[in-house]
Design a protein around this motif. Sequence first.
Motif, PDB file in Angstrom:
ATOM      1  N   PRO A 112       0.818  -1.209   0.000  1.00 51.34           N
ATOM      2  CA  PRO A 112       0.000   0.000   0.000  1.00 51.34           C
ATOM      3  C   PRO A 112       0.857   1.265   0.000  1.00 51.34           C
ATOM      4  O   PRO A 112       1.813   1.379   0.757  1.00 51.34           O
ATOM      5  CB  PRO A 112      -0.809  -0.114   1.294  1.00 51.34           C
ATOM      6  N   PRO A 114      -0.360   5.291  -0.725  1.00 54.27           N
ATOM      7  CA  PRO A 114      -1.333   6.261  -1.221  1.00 54.27           C
ATOM      8  C   PRO A 114      -0.733   7.296  -2.171  1.00 54.27           C
ATOM      9  O   PRO A 114      -1.457   7.917  -2.944  1.00 54.27           O
ATOM     10  CB  PRO A 114      -1.877   6.935   0.030  1.00 54.27           C
ATOM     11  N   ARG A 116       1.345   6.559  -4.616  1.00 54.50           N
ATOM     12  CA  ARG A 116       1.584   5.931  -5.915  1.00 54.50           C
ATOM     13  C   ARG A 116       0.395   6.204  -6.831  1.00 54.50           C
ATOM     14  O   ARG A 116      -0.745   5.908  -6.484  1.00 54.50           O
ATOM     15  CB  ARG A 116       1.777   4.422  -5.749  1.00 54.50           C
ATOM     16  N   HIS A 120      -3.426   0.269  -7.931  1.00 55.54           N
ATOM     17  CA  HIS A 120      -4.052  -0.094  -6.662  1.00 55.54           C
ATOM     18  C   HIS A 120      -5.111  -1.182  -6.797  1.00 55.54           C
ATOM     19  O   HIS A 120      -5.639  -1.642  -5.786  1.00 55.54           O
ATOM     20  CB  HIS A 120      -4.694   1.141  -6.013  1.00 55.54           C
ATOM     21  N   GLU A 123      -4.293  -4.466  -5.059  1.00 50.06           N
ATOM     22  CA  GLU A 123      -4.191  -4.126  -3.635  1.00 50.06           C
ATOM     23  C   GLU A 123      -5.588  -4.073  -3.014  1.00 50.06           C
ATOM     24  O   GLU A 123      -5.824  -4.586  -1.912  1.00 50.06           O
ATOM     25  CB  GLU A 123      -3.486  -2.773  -3.521  1.00 50.06           C
TER      26      GLU A 123
END
Length: 151
Positions: A112, A114, A116, A120, A123
Amino acid sequence: MNEQVTSRPAGRPRPDGPTEVLHSAEVFDGEPGCIARARALAERFLGRLAAEWLAVFGERTRGDLLLAVSELVTNADRYTQGPYLLELEGTAERVSVTVYDSSTALPLFFSPDPARPGGHGMEIVVALCDRLTAERVPVGKRIRAEFELSS
């Protein structure tokens, strides 16, 4: 490596259940609206599962399942050439969401972050489901997210 698996949490045994399952599947070709059609297929499937199998969905489970469908179909749409198959299977105890596509490239799993931008989807699916399996198959790859239902 031919397979990546995110295991179920420790202490959560897999319950024995019926061998028959409710099944629904559809092939999508990446045309506009296919992700919405995949979610609609999943909505109908979950409705049938509740009506025919008396499946009980926890407060968040229905939304989690639909979000997993969206993420998995979006990935197949974005990263593969050609059609892909969404397959839904379920009983009163569990539901699996499986996507087959033509790419043999297994998904990347990131920690994880945030900050990037993008990346996601898997993830999110890992966080939502009880077990995730990604493996190469003769047609490309299969990604399956499994959800245990409330009793």
